[in-house]
Structures are given as C-alpha cells and as structure tokens.
Design a protein around this motif. Structure first.
Motif, short mmCIF file in Angstrom:
data_model
loop_
_atom_site.label_atom_id
_atom_site.label_comp_id
_atom_site.label_asym_id
_atom_site.label_seq_id
_atom_site.Cartn_x
_atom_site.Cartn_y
_atom_site.Cartn_z
N ASN A 104 0.60 -1.11 0.14
CA ASN A 104 0.13 0.05 -0.07
C ASN A 104 1.01 1.45 -0.02
O ASN A 104 0.41 2.31 0.49
N PHE A 105 2.04 1.12 -0.40
CA PHE A 105 2.82 2.43 -0.44
C PHE A 105 2.30 3.52 -1.37
O PHE A 105 2.34 4.47 -1.11
N GLN A 106 2.15 2.72 -2.71
CA GLN A 106 1.57 4.05 -3.64
C GLN A 106 0.27 4.69 -3.24
O GLN A 106 -0.01 5.85 -3.24
N ALA A 107 -0.64 3.85 -2.53
CA ALA A 107 -2.23 4.35 -1.97
C ALA A 107 -1.79 5.22 -0.84
O ALA A 107 -2.24 6.40 -0.77
N ASP A 108 -0.98 5.17 0.04
CA ASP A 108 -0.57 5.87 1.14
C ASP A 108 -0.05 7.23 0.91
O ASP A 108 -0.38 8.16 1.33
N LEU A 109 0.84 7.10 -0.13
CA LEU A 109 1.52 8.31 -0.80
C LEU A 109 0.41 9.22 -1.35
O LEU A 109 0.34 10.46 -1.10
#
Length: 372
Positions: A104-109
């Motif tokens: 979920n790195f992209q979504a959190d960013l």
C-alpha cells in the motif's frame, strides 16, 4: 675538477651495479607500471556499479518506477527479491543495498499519509555504502515529489546551488590516484635504492675498497644520490607518458619539465634520508625495519590520502617538515592546475631547504660511520 670526475665515475659504478641487480630492476618496472595502472584503473572513489535488490510488497506502478530510476553506471539494475530472503542476502553480503517497498505504499503516498520506505545498507562496503545511501535517498525523493504532483525539489529550496568541478570535470578518482601512486613510489624507491646500495657495498666489502682510494664521504654520497636520482626521474617520466597519459588517459595540463625538476629536488631530500637510515642500520633487514616507521607516515600523512586540513593542527605543523608534504602539493598544482614557478615557489623553496638539511645531517652521519 677531480671531485666532479670522482662523483661521475662513482655514479656510473652505481648504475652498473643496478644494471646487474635483476631484483631491483624488476621492482622498478613493477613500481612504475603495474603498481600505477592497477590502483588507478581498479579503485573507484564513489558509487560505481553498486549491487541493489528490491523487495516489492506493493507491486504497484510506483514501486516498479522506483526500481527503474536506479541505473548504471552508479547502480546495477535492481534484482527482485522475496521478503523471506532479505535477512539472508544481507548477512551474506550479496547486495550492498536492499530496498523494501511496503504494501500500500503508492496508495498511502497519494492519500498524503507519508509512508515509510526501508533502505537496508551493508555498511561493510565502506567505499559505497554511505555515499550510495545518499544518492538513493535524493533520487527517490525527486521521483516521489514528481509522482505525487508536488513541486520539483529545486523549487522548494530558497537557494539553487550550481556546482562546477575545475581540473577534473567528471570527478574521475583514478586521475588523482595515478599521480599519487607515482609520488608514493618515488618516495619508497628514493629511500630504498640509496639505502640498499650503501648497505650492499658495506656487506660485500666494496665500501672498504673505496675508503683506501682518494675519495671523500661527500663524493661517495653525491655519486649515490645523482645516479639513483637519474634512474627514478627517467622512470617517472616514462610512467607519466606511457601509463598515466596513454594507458589511463589522464590529461596532464602542466609542464612536464617543471615537474621532473621538482621531482629531482624531492629525490635529493629523500635519497639523503635513505643514506641517513642506512648509516643507522648494520644490515639490510635492519634498514628495512627502520624504513617502515619513516616511509608509512610520509605516505599517509603527506596530503595524498587525506587532506592536511582534516588533520590535527599540531600534526599539520609537524608534516611541514616532511618533503613528501610539499611534493604532493607541488605535483597536484603543476600537473593538474598548470601552476608555474610564480605560484609554486614557496613549496619549492621549502623542499630545497628540507633537502639541504637532510643532506647535511646525512653527510655528518655518513662521515662518522666511515670513521668508526
């Protein structure tokens, strides 16, 4: 006139002895060829071809994009790595950098939650670890700012810095290292050649033969200095032309003649130091042991390995009494910055004064050893 004739003929005798000393000739050839080329061509200061692995738990477009921005020649193409093998490859030293992109790195960013990204560094690879971590951090920061739609990093800073490198635009570490290797080898050979030449004559009994001839200690010492000086200067010139300029492609902007004259002046001081050490030793093995605590500080503390400014103040003052300190400064100034006599004369004057002092002390000790 007789004195000059004696010095000339004794010097020719030294050159003849060196001609038939295959071990020293082999060492000379190695010191000015292989010992120059290999460190300069193989040792890279900075990040080059660093191994990288990436643990992609996010499997997003952003995580794949982060893997693609690490490119040669600084980094190898990142290798995909399962999470379970992360600790194993770090313990084995297989990769210098292992990047872990969490789920979920992209979504959190994109949601503005400032997610964390883990960078594991093998700090035993000292030459690349810390600089490489900084490189990766800046590359990722720029990429993430662009991806998230924020302003470019250059627009966020109040001052824009533009760096220009003089004399070595591409920051090629091998250029400077090649010249420093020559300087170091000149130091070693100047001391070793003259010291072993004197001890060889003493051990073989030829020094006693010289003493029954109408020769003075000054003539014997000057003969050894000029003959060894000639050999090292010629080897230095050949190494600069063939190895440094041709094989390594290092552009030397300065005057070769001025550098060789400064080298001869440095050899005058170093060979006198070699003779002084030889008068303290009773055999060649003793001379070798005495040379170690003299040569190593001259190599490490002269400003070639680390700048003098980074050393304690008292050590900087002490090293001003070493001829190698001034020779390293002169070498870089003449060969890279094309400095003329009007710029380098203070170091030349200091080198000449140190050489005369070393010569006077060595001559006094040599006369005393001949009388005993």
């Amino acid at each position: 006139m007789h004195t000059l004739s004696h010095i000339w003929r004794l010097g020719l005798k030294e050159l003849t002895s060196l001609r038939y000393d295959s071990v020293l000739l082999l060492f000379l050839g190695y010191a000015f060829t292989v010992a120059i080329y290999m460190p300069a061509a193989g040792s890279v200061i900075g990040v080059h071809n660093a191994s990288v692995a990436i643990v992609d738990e996010d499997q997003s477009h952003l995580s794949r994009q982060l893997a693609q921005v690490l490119q040669p020649p600084e980094f190898q193409s990142p290798v995909a790595l399962p999470y379970a093998e992360l600790d194993k490859v770090m313990d084995s030293g297989r990769y210098t950098f292992v990047i872990n992109v969490p789920a979920n790195f992209q979504a959190d960013l994109l949601a503005g939650r400032e997610p964390a990204l883990q960078l594991n560094v093998d700090a035993t690879a000292m030459s690349q670890a810390f600089m490489g971590a900084g490189y990766i951090g800046r590359i990722f920061q720029q990429e993430l700012l662009t991806y998230s739609g924020q302003a470019q990093a250059s627009e966020l800073t109040p001052v824009k810095l533009t760096t220009r490198s003089l004399f070595n635009t591409n920051l090629e570490g091998g250029w400077f290292l090649a010249v420093i290797q020559i300087v170091n080898n000149i130091t070693i050979l100047a001391i070793i050649l003259t010291g072993t030449a004197l001890l060889r004559e003493r051990e073989h009994g030829t020094l006693d033969h010289l003493l029954v001839l109408p020769l003075t200690a000054l003539e014997i010492m000057l003969a050894k200095i000029w003959s060894n000086m000639l050999v090292v200067v010629l080897c230095t010139w050949a190494s600069l032309e063939i190895i440094v300029k041709f094989a390594l492609g290092v552009p030397l902007a300065g005057s070769m003649l001025l550098f060789l004259l400064v080298t001869a002046l440095y050899l005058f001081a170093s060979t006198a130091l070699g003779i002084f050490l030889a008068t303290l030793a009773r055999s060649t093995p003793q001379f070798g042991l005495l040379s170690i605590p003299v040569i190593i500080p001259m190599l490490l503390l002269s400003g070639g390995s680390t700048p003098l400014d980074s050393m304690p103040q008292w050590l900087q003052w002490v090293m001003q009494g070493s001829p190698s300190t001034h020779f390293v400064s002169l070498s870089a100034a003449i060969l890279f910055r094309d400095a003329g006599v009007e710029v380098v004369w203070p170091d030349v004057l200091a080198l000449a004064a140190i050489g005369l002092l070393f010569f006077a002390v060595a001559l006094g000790r040599f006369r005393k050893s001949l009388a005993s």
